[in-house]
Motif scaffolding. Structure first.
Motif, short mmCIF file in Angstrom:
data_model
loop_
_atom_site.label_atom_id
_atom_site.label_comp_id
_atom_site.label_asym_id
_atom_site.label_seq_id
_atom_site.Cartn_x
_atom_site.Cartn_y
_atom_site.Cartn_z
N ASP A 222 -0.26 -50.39 -65.47
CA ASP A 222 0.69 -51.18 -66.64
C ASP A 222 0.65 -51.13 -67.89
OD1 ASP A 222 0.00 -53.76 -66.32
OD2 ASP A 222 1.92 -54.29 -64.99
N SER A 223 -1.11 -50.97 -68.60
CA SER A 223 -0.80 -51.41 -69.94
C SER A 223 -2.30 -50.40 -70.22
CB SER A 223 -1.07 -53.29 -70.12
OG SER A 223 -1.90 -53.61 -71.05
N THR A 224 -2.38 -50.41 -71.18
CA THR A 224 -4.15 -50.23 -71.95
C THR A 224 -5.20 -51.27 -72.06
OG1 THR A 224 -3.06 -50.86 -74.30
CG2 THR A 224 -2.77 -48.36 -73.32
N ASP A 225 -4.73 -52.04 -71.65
CA ASP A 225 -6.21 -53.11 -71.01
C ASP A 225 -6.53 -53.12 -70.35
OD1 ASP A 225 -5.36 -54.47 -73.75
OD2 ASP A 225 -3.94 -55.73 -73.76
N ARG A 226 -5.53 -52.80 -69.34
CA ARG A 226 -5.96 -52.82 -67.65
C ARG A 226 -6.64 -51.24 -67.25
NH1 ARG A 226 -2.25 -53.31 -63.04
NH2 ARG A 226 -4.16 -52.98 -62.10
N LEU A 274 1.00 -41.40 -65.60
CA LEU A 274 0.59 -42.13 -67.27
C LEU A 274 0.63 -41.15 -67.86
CD1 LEU A 274 -2.31 -44.18 -66.53
CD2 LEU A 274 -0.22 -45.15 -67.08
N LEU A 275 0.46 -39.81 -68.23
CA LEU A 275 1.24 -38.21 -68.38
C LEU A 275 2.10 -38.32 -69.21
CD1 LEU A 275 -2.20 -36.23 -67.96
CD2 LEU A 275 -1.62 -37.22 -69.91
N GLU A 279 2.82 -42.65 -73.33
CA GLU A 279 2.96 -42.17 -75.27
C GLU A 279 1.50 -42.65 -75.62
OE1 GLU A 279 6.11 -43.21 -77.69
OE2 GLU A 279 7.83 -42.09 -76.77
N TRP A 280 1.37 -42.80 -74.53
CA TRP A 280 -0.64 -43.32 -74.46
C TRP A 280 -1.35 -42.36 -74.45
CZ3 TRP A 280 -1.96 -46.43 -69.90
CH2 TRP A 280 -1.07 -48.07 -69.88
N ASN A 281 -2.31 -42.46 -75.59
CA ASN A 281 -2.91 -40.65 -76.09
C ASN A 281 -4.31 -40.31 -74.68
OD1 ASN A 281 -5.98 -41.95 -76.41
ND2 ASN A 281 -5.12 -42.77 -78.29
N ILE A 282 -4.43 -39.76 -74.19
CA ILE A 282 -5.36 -38.87 -73.38
C ILE A 282 -6.85 -40.00 -72.95
CG2 ILE A 282 -6.93 -36.91 -72.63
CD1 ILE A 282 -4.14 -35.26 -73.69
N SER A 283 -7.21 -39.86 -74.07
CA SER A 283 -8.40 -41.04 -73.97
C SER A 283 -7.90 -42.38 -73.90
CB SER A 283 -9.05 -41.39 -75.85
OG SER A 283 -9.26 -40.13 -76.49
N GLU A 284 -6.97 -42.95 -74.36
CA GLU A 284 -6.37 -44.31 -73.37
C GLU A 284 -6.15 -44.07 -72.03
OE1 GLU A 284 -4.43 -46.56 -77.41
OE2 GLU A 284 -3.29 -44.63 -76.26
N TYR A 287 -9.43 -43.81 -70.03
CA TYR A 287 -10.37 -44.95 -70.43
C TYR A 287 -10.25 -46.30 -69.44
CZ TYR A 287 -13.10 -49.14 -71.80
OH TYR A 287 -13.32 -50.21 -71.72
N CYS A 288 -8.52 -46.45 -68.67
CA CYS A 288 -8.05 -47.08 -68.39
C CYS A 288 -8.38 -46.47 -66.71
CB CYS A 288 -6.90 -47.12 -68.69
SG CYS A 288 -5.66 -47.92 -69.95
N LEU A 289 -8.69 -45.26 -66.78
CA LEU A 289 -8.65 -45.27 -65.64
C LEU A 289 -9.98 -44.23 -65.02
CD1 LEU A 289 -6.33 -42.03 -64.66
CD2 LEU A 289 -6.12 -43.94 -64.10
N GLY A 290 -11.02 -45.40 -65.74
CA GLY A 290 -12.70 -45.55 -65.55
C GLY A 290 -13.04 -44.35 -66.17
N PHE A 291 -12.73 -43.22 -66.92
CA PHE A 291 -13.35 -42.54 -67.42
C PHE A 291 -14.31 -42.71 -68.98
CE2 PHE A 291 -11.14 -40.88 -64.31
CZ PHE A 291 -11.43 -39.90 -63.89
N GLU A 292 -15.38 -43.19 -69.51
CA GLU A 292 -15.61 -44.20 -70.22
C GLU A 292 -15.93 -42.76 -71.79
OE1 GLU A 292 -19.31 -46.02 -72.57
OE2 GLU A 292 -18.90 -45.48 -70.82
N TYR A 293 -15.76 -41.21 -70.66
CA TYR A 293 -15.85 -39.97 -72.30
C TYR A 293 -14.69 -39.52 -71.37
CZ TYR A 293 -20.21 -41.61 -73.03
OH TYR A 293 -21.53 -42.31 -73.41
#
Length: 315
Positions: A222-226, A274-275, A279-284, A287-293
């Motif tokens: 529920d947050s880009t910090d998670r 989330l998509l 409105e988070w961008n795809i990179s965010e 990253y939240c789902l554990g993908f660094e790249y």
């Protein structure tokens, strides 16, 4: 009924039946059936409702998992073959089955009627509630709920409304159908108190249940910090203080799916949510789902859904 089923052999089928295969098998007994488009299967999901007909089978009984949930109002005699048990139905009953447990319905009388609906996990799930947290998951330990005639009438009326909506032109009919699914489960919960739910009966079942609970507690994001912390079978095994091979064996034995399959499916479902709802961008999101790249997230998402995150969001 004991004589009817006494000599049946059971053959486990490892591969889960897909929605496409369900329609292909159904069309064998219903030649005029039109198979609907499944283009939205990986997006908004799939739902349909049918009347039950004569569904007796001959020869050995096979049972397997399905890639969808199913609620059936059974009018007629039969047996639900479930892992380690056979549940006899000799009157009106509600059958509730899910993708994690293999099963097979064997008719015991020629007269079979009632209704059934099937739906995928992404059809019923909303943004803030996973299917395992819904009412439907709370009665998952009660695959058969025996009904009185009056209770069967209540469920029959709900199914009739579902069928009417499927034939209608209401623009929001699938939202209404989701509500009917919740209504079905509310009525089921009233009949089958959740505090009487059966507990896992062996060590493998207990460990698999602990794994699923631990997996689900990471969501929703529920947050880009998670950021998802447990991403691999090794991560979960360490958290549960067991060897990864032991965890993998227990989960596969109980659910028919690997630990990695469960993790990938759950992360993919969260990515879809989330998509669709943020409105988070795809990179965010990646990253939240554990993908660094982002490239790794794109590869994972396409493998799970046959679409890239960017293309999915544009639909």
């Amino acid at each position: 009924m004991e004589k009817t089923f006494k000599n049946l052999e059971i053959y486990k089928v490892k591969k889960a039946e897909s929605v496409q295969e369900f329609y292909e098998n159904l069309s064998l007994n219903r030649p005029g059936l039109t198979i609907p488009s499944l283009d939205t299967l990986y997006d908004v999901g799939h739902f349909n409702v049918f009347t039950r007909g004569n569904c007796g089978s001959t020869g050995p009984v096979s049972y397997n998992r399905k890639d969808y949930y199913k609620i059936s109002l059974v009018i007629g005699e039969g047996i639900l073959f479930y892992p380690d048990q056979q549940i006899v139905v000799d009157g009106p009953a509600l059958l509730l089955t899910n993708p994690d447990v293999p099963y097979h319905w064997q008719a015991g009388s020629e007269a079979q009627s009632g209704y059934f609906c099937l739906f995928t996990e992404n059809f019923i799930r909303n943004r803030n509630e996973t299917l395992r947290e819904t009412l439907f998951s709370r009665i998952k330990d009660h695959p058969v709920i025996h009904l009185s005639d009056a209770q069967a009438t209540v469920f029959s009326e709900i199914f009739k409304k579902m069928m009417a909506e499927m034939d209608g032109e209401y623009i929001h009919k699938f939202d209404l159908l989701r509500n009917y699914i919740h209504l079905l489960t509310h009525e089921a919960v009233k009949i089958c108190p959740v505090n009487e739910a059966s507990k896992p009966t062996n060590a493998s079942a207990r460990l698999a249940s602990q794994f699923i609970d631990l997996l689900e507690r990471q969501f929703p994001i529920d947050s880009t910090d998670r950021v998802v912390e447990l991403k691999t079978a090794h991560d979960f095994a360490a958290k549960l203080s067991v060897h990864v091979n032991h965890l993998n064996h227990a989960v596969k034995e109980v659910t028919g799916k690997t630990t990695s399959d469960h993790i990938s499916r759950r992360i993919a479902n969260e990515a879809i949510a989330l998509l669709r709802y943020t409105e988070w961008n795809i990179s965010e999101i990646g990253y939240c789902l554990g993908f660094e790249y982002p490239a790794n997230f794109n590869i994972f998402f396409k493998k799970q859904t046959q679409s890239t995150p960017k293309a999915f969001r544009k639909v």
